[in-house]
Design a protein around this motif. Sequence first.
Motif, PDB file in Angstrom:
ATOM      1  N   LYS A 118      58.304  77.827  41.954  1.00 55.30           N
ATOM      2  CA  LYS A 118      57.022  77.145  41.760  1.00 55.30           C
ATOM      3  C   LYS A 118      57.170  75.725  41.215  1.00 55.30           C
ATOM      4  O   LYS A 118      56.247  75.195  40.576  1.00 55.30           O
ATOM      5  CB  LYS A 118      56.119  77.962  40.812  1.00 55.30           C
ATOM      6  CG  LYS A 118      55.765  79.348  41.305  1.00 55.30           C
ATOM      7  CD  LYS A 118      54.615  79.311  42.282  1.00 55.30           C
ATOM      8  CE  LYS A 118      54.113  80.713  42.598  1.00 55.30           C
ATOM      9  NZ  LYS A 118      52.930  80.696  43.481  1.00 55.30           N
ATOM     10  N   LYS A 119      58.333  75.105  41.449  1.00 53.72           N
ATOM     11  CA  LYS A 119      58.529  73.730  40.976  1.00 53.72           C
ATOM     12  C   LYS A 119      57.617  72.741  41.698  1.00 53.72           C
ATOM     13  O   LYS A 119      57.395  71.634  41.203  1.00 53.72           O
ATOM     14  CB  LYS A 119      59.995  73.320  41.136  1.00 53.72           C
ATOM     15  CG  LYS A 119      60.914  73.988  40.125  1.00 53.72           C
ATOM     16  CD  LYS A 119      62.322  73.419  40.206  1.00 53.72           C
ATOM     17  CE  LYS A 119      63.207  74.040  39.134  1.00 53.72           C
ATOM     18  NZ  LYS A 119      64.596  73.504  39.168  1.00 53.72           N
ATOM     19  N   ILE A 120      57.108  73.133  42.873  1.00 56.45           N
ATOM     20  CA  ILE A 120      56.115  72.292  43.555  1.00 56.45           C
ATOM     21  C   ILE A 120      54.749  72.991  43.548  1.00 56.45           C
ATOM     22  O   ILE A 120      53.877  72.695  44.362  1.00 56.45           O
ATOM     23  CB  ILE A 120      56.537  71.945  44.994  1.00 56.45           C
ATOM     24  CG1 ILE A 120      56.735  73.212  45.832  1.00 56.45           C
ATOM     25  CG2 ILE A 120      57.795  71.085  44.998  1.00 56.45           C
ATOM     26  CD1 ILE A 120      56.866  72.933  47.331  1.00 56.45           C
ATOM     27  N   GLY A 121      54.591  73.916  42.595  1.00 52.11           N
ATOM     28  CA  GLY A 121      53.325  74.640  42.487  1.00 52.11           C
ATOM     29  C   GLY A 121      53.189  75.689  43.581  1.00 52.11           C
ATOM     30  O   GLY A 121      54.180  76.216  44.086  1.00 52.11           O
ATOM     31  N   ASP A 122      51.959  75.971  43.967  1.00 54.00           N
ATOM     32  CA  ASP A 122      51.704  76.913  45.054  1.00 54.00           C
ATOM     33  C   ASP A 122      51.953  76.239  46.390  1.00 54.00           C
ATOM     34  O   ASP A 122      51.520  75.100  46.612  1.00 54.00           O
ATOM     35  CB  ASP A 122      50.256  77.412  44.994  1.00 54.00           C
ATOM     36  CG  ASP A 122      49.971  78.228  43.744  1.00 54.00           C
ATOM     37  OD1 ASP A 122      50.892  78.931  43.289  1.00 54.00           O
ATOM     38  OD2 ASP A 122      48.842  78.142  43.228  1.00 54.00           O
ATOM     39  N   LEU A 123      52.621  76.928  47.278  1.00 50.20           N
ATOM     40  CA  LEU A 123      52.896  76.370  48.599  1.00 50.20           C
ATOM     41  C   LEU A 123      51.604  76.246  49.396  1.00 50.20           C
ATOM     42  O   LEU A 123      50.846  77.205  49.521  1.00 50.20           O
ATOM     43  CB  LEU A 123      53.892  77.260  49.356  1.00 50.20           C
ATOM     44  CG  LEU A 123      54.289  76.784  50.763  1.00 50.20           C
ATOM     45  CD1 LEU A 123      55.080  75.482  50.690  1.00 50.20           C
ATOM     46  CD2 LEU A 123      55.114  77.862  51.480  1.00 50.20           C
TER      47      LEU A 123
END
Length: 337
Positions: A142-147
């Motif tokens: 989740k380093k870029i949040g929700d895909l």
Amino acid sequence: MKNQIVVGVVGAGRIGQLHINNMKMMSNIRVKTVADVFADKLKDWFETSGAEKLTKDYQDIMNDPEIDVVFICSSTDTHTMLIKEAAKVKKHIFCEKPISFSDQETLEAYEVVKAAGVKMQVGFNRRFDKNFKKIKNYVKSKKIGDLHILKITSRDPEPPSLDYVARSGGIFMDMAIHDFDMARYVSGSEVEEVYVQGATLVNPDIQKYNDIDTAIITLKFENGAIGVIDNSRQAVYGYDQRVEAFGSQGAISADNETETRVKVFTKDTVEEDKPLYFFLERYNDAYIQEVQDFFDSIEQEKEVLCEFKDGIMAQRIAKAAKKSFEIGKPVKVEKLK
């Protein structure tokens, strides 16, 4: 487990020879027997292959109690037969994609493998590319949040021969199937629905085989994300392989591999190397890693990283994609019960 893993390889075409060459460099692996119906034409190659025996009869592998693992690198129409025979004699299996062109045949082989309790890995080598693996890990953590959006570009440098097209199973089963597996792998989600727009823009003769050479494929994932795959059989500048994951808190992307990362800046232009031209160059390290990880799973008695069910689901997405192109509407992907 004994000190060495003994391997038999069925099929010594381009991909079979690649795996044999890579295994030759692994000290704990012994390639004992290679079986190919065209063995008579492979004698010169065999002399430098590192394998011990070359035969026309694959039963020499199945009947050899010393052989632990069977690599299936033969034509797709032989895969399920070989999988079932290898499983029944308790040999672990590495099988190139696709498993078959038939969902029923694939499921029958799946049941035999489960009953035998042997390990089987499907040859989706792109999972083992360091760049795509990093994207997968960013999405998972989740380093870029929700895909939100997954974009995959996959374009070959030149189209295959028409003879190959005739027996390939079509662009979705032969080429895009790698991208379908990558979509599941990176997103961590099943594909729920597929919609395809396609055309023959590279070689109109491909239409004779009810196939296309150019496609835009839209995916709807069960986790709510959406995906786009673009495929072409001809990118004149090289083998174009890119992935981008966009999420609620950022994005991560992997660009093409090039011979060097050097860029030249002058008054008139900015230049850099073209993408690597051939898939064996682009994914050489991934091919080595997928085999090494497979052997690690055997020695360490752990799960393989690309399971039989992964092969089944990629195959089912390919089937849905073909149907979507034919009817011009979105198609649901059949779930694995």
